[in-house]
Write an enzyme that holds these catalytic residues in place. Structure first.
Site, PDB file in Angstrom:
ATOM      1  N   ASN A 210     109.775  25.796 -24.145  1.00  0.00           N
ATOM      2  CA  ASN A 210     110.907  25.584 -25.055  1.00  0.00           C
ATOM      3  C   ASN A 210     111.924  26.690 -24.853  1.00  0.00           C
ATOM      4  O   ASN A 210     111.732  27.580 -24.018  1.00  0.00           O
ATOM      5  CB  ASN A 210     110.410  25.525 -26.503  1.00  0.00           C
ATOM      6  CG  ASN A 210     109.641  26.773 -26.862  1.00  0.00           C
ATOM      7  OD1 ASN A 210     110.187  27.862 -26.852  1.00  0.00           O
ATOM      8  ND2 ASN A 210     108.358  26.625 -27.148  1.00  0.00           N
ATOM      9  N   LYS A 289     100.291  20.276  -6.302  1.00  0.00           N
ATOM     10  CA  LYS A 289     101.596  19.850  -6.789  1.00  0.00           C
ATOM     11  C   LYS A 289     101.618  18.319  -6.903  1.00  0.00           C
ATOM     12  O   LYS A 289     101.223  17.626  -5.951  1.00  0.00           O
ATOM     13  CB  LYS A 289     102.672  20.333  -5.813  1.00  0.00           C
ATOM     14  CG  LYS A 289     104.058  20.084  -6.306  1.00  0.00           C
ATOM     15  CD  LYS A 289     105.090  20.562  -5.299  1.00  0.00           C
ATOM     16  CE  LYS A 289     106.457  20.089  -5.729  1.00  0.00           C
ATOM     17  NZ  LYS A 289     107.349  19.894  -4.604  1.00  0.00           N
ATOM     18  N   PHE A 323     107.301  31.631 -39.072  1.00  0.00           N
ATOM     19  CA  PHE A 323     108.671  31.156 -38.904  1.00  0.00           C
ATOM     20  C   PHE A 323     108.656  29.641 -38.972  1.00  0.00           C
ATOM     21  O   PHE A 323     107.649  29.010 -38.682  1.00  0.00           O
ATOM     22  CB  PHE A 323     109.247  31.613 -37.547  1.00  0.00           C
ATOM     23  CG  PHE A 323     109.830  32.992 -37.613  1.00  0.00           C
ATOM     24  CD1 PHE A 323     109.007  34.099 -37.662  1.00  0.00           C
ATOM     25  CD2 PHE A 323     111.211  33.180 -37.635  1.00  0.00           C
ATOM     26  CE1 PHE A 323     109.545  35.377 -37.737  1.00  0.00           C
ATOM     27  CE2 PHE A 323     111.753  34.453 -37.710  1.00  0.00           C
ATOM     28  CZ  PHE A 323     110.916  35.556 -37.762  1.00  0.00           C
ATOM     29  N   LYS A 341      99.769  26.630 -44.345  1.00  0.00           N
ATOM     30  CA  LYS A 341      99.198  27.657 -43.466  1.00  0.00           C
ATOM     31  C   LYS A 341      98.751  28.890 -44.250  1.00  0.00           C
ATOM     32  O   LYS A 341      98.382  29.901 -43.658  1.00  0.00           O
ATOM     33  CB  LYS A 341     100.211  28.032 -42.371  1.00  0.00           C
ATOM     34  CG  LYS A 341     100.644  26.817 -41.519  1.00  0.00           C
ATOM     35  CD  LYS A 341     101.478  27.190 -40.304  1.00  0.00           C
ATOM     36  CE  LYS A 341     102.062  25.929 -39.665  1.00  0.00           C
ATOM     37  NZ  LYS A 341     102.312  26.055 -38.234  1.00  0.00           N
TER      38      LYS A 341
END
Ligand code: CTP
Length: 398
Positions: A210, A289, A323, A341
């Site tokens: 990300n 690959k 976060f 959490k």
């Protein structure tokens, strides 16, 4: 010397036209109640007379022409030891070059060599000197070694050019100084901070990841360490230099991050999960690959464990801070994560907002704690957000 005896702002002034702005900086520092000790280089004295600084700071200016009586009364080591922060503004290319090379051939560079205080350097020079690769390399080295640098401002330069090279406004330098002389209010904390993205490999050349830059986590590590905490930074791949004084443990995948975090969890006092942990990884890893084909390629993913949730189940006195990167329903989604959490605090940001993106230097956050307090903060630098997170952490502690 004990930390509470290091009270001075030691201001090194080197020779450039921007010396006149250092005069204003001294005035502002004195107005805020900071004791200021000025050291001038020979070059600086060509631009402003020591008497100007002496009058404003109320103390004799230390110069190269220090005589032996002054040396025995003040002494360059005492000067170095008295610094809560050491500022060089303006810093010429020459002074920067000397510091980078470890040369201490005048009073300013000698005192600097002996100081243990945080050092803030404000370069100011002609734009072409500033862009010179040697100078830029020197600045990178200083940054890597933990020196704080304040970027020059852009605009009209005394040499007639327009561009980057101006000494920033004294107010901007003052703001950085304030930050650097924060007290060591996190002494005794052992912080585990995660940062950056995780990378989930698909084959030897490809991975899923990300856009996290790691900047928020690194800002937290820097602020925590500056405020006296012992900091372990468990970081996914980033392009950032680890902050000085911080122990860095590099990891790549979410599984590696989980392993590292769980190993260290028992001995830390607080965890801040700023990492953007991938929620999924590819099923299976191709040793070779994957070759191109004309047919569509189906990628199957399976979930990664939620590290923070696991910590929430295991926690035993540690403060847990998470976060929440959201694109909608910011507060409601963040509150859900806080409870699910078992966190003490969550920092939510809307990643679609300008100034609050993954890879920028600023953030716009809403901080929610377990008591239900919701604080929506304006746009600020990630360093400022980091400091506020620690202010709130201390409130939770007490
Ligand atoms: N987190 C974690 N382990 C994961 C995913 C996230 O520890 N596998 C942590 C992050 O570091 C962050 C918090 O959980 O502190 C929330 O992360 P976020 O990606 O916003 O939320 P998710 O729980 O993954 O939920 P969603 O992606 O559905 O919003």
């Amino acid at each position: 010397m004990a930390d509470n005896e290091r009270t001075n702002v030691v201001l090194g002034v080197s020779g450039g036209i921007a010396c006149y702005k250092a005069v204003e900086l001294v005035r502002l520092l004195v107005k805020e109640g900071y004791p200021v000790q000025v050291i001038m280089t020979r070059g600086a004295m060509e631009f402003v007379a020591p008497l100007t600084f002496q009058t404003l700071s109320g103390r004799p200016v230390a110069t190269e022409t220090f005589n032996l009586t002054q040396e025995s009364e003040i002494g360059h080591i005492n000067l170095a030891d008295s610094a809560a922060v050491f500022v060089i503004a303006p810093a010429t290319a020459n002074v920067i070059g000397k510091i980078t090379a470890g040369i201490a051939d005048d009073l300013l560079t000698t005192v600097l060599m002996a100081t243990q205080a945080p050092v803030l350097i404000a370069p100011a020079m002609n734009i072409h000197m500033y862009e010179n690769p040697v100078l830029q390399e020197n600045l990178r080295k200083l940054r890597r070694l933990g020196y704080h640098l304040i970027e020059p401002a852009e605009g009209y330069l005394a040499c007639g050019y327009e561009g980057k090279g101006r000494l920033p406004d004294p107010e901007a330098i003052l703001e950085q100084i304030r930050g650097l002389i924060k007290k060591k209010d996190l002494l005794g904390e052992k912080l585990l901070i995660t940062a950056g993205p995780s990378r989930e490999p698909l084959d030897p050349v490809r991975y899923i990841s990300n856009r996290s830059s790691g900047k928020m986590g690194y800002a937290l590590a820097r602020a925590g360490s500056r405020r006296g905490a012992e900091v372990l930074l468990i970081s996914g791949p980033t392009a950032l230099e680890p902050p000085a004084g911080v122990k860095l443990m590099p990891v790549t995948t979410a599984a590696e991050m989980r392993h590292a975090v769980l190993d260290e969890f028992a001995t830390c006092t607080a965890v801040i999960m700023a990492a953007a942990v991938a929620d999924y990884h590819p099923v299976g890893f191709s040793q070779q690959k994957i070759k191109r084909d004309k047919k569509p390629f189906d990628l199957r993913l399976e979930p990664n464990p939620d590290i923070l949730k696991e910590l929430g189940e295991k926690k035993n006195g540690q403060l847990l801070i998470g976060f929440a990167a959201e694109t909608e329903n910011l507060t409601a989604n963040a509150q859900k994560k806080l409870h699910a959490k078992n966190l003490d605090m969550i920092i939510a940001n809307d990643v679609t907002k300008e100034g609050s993106s993954f890879d920028g230097d600023t953030n716009i956050v809403t901080i929610i704690d377990r008591g239900g307090a919701i604080r929506s903060l304006p746009l600020m630098s990630k360093d400022e957000v980091a400091d506020l997170i620690f202010d709130y952490l201390l409130t939770l502690r007490h």
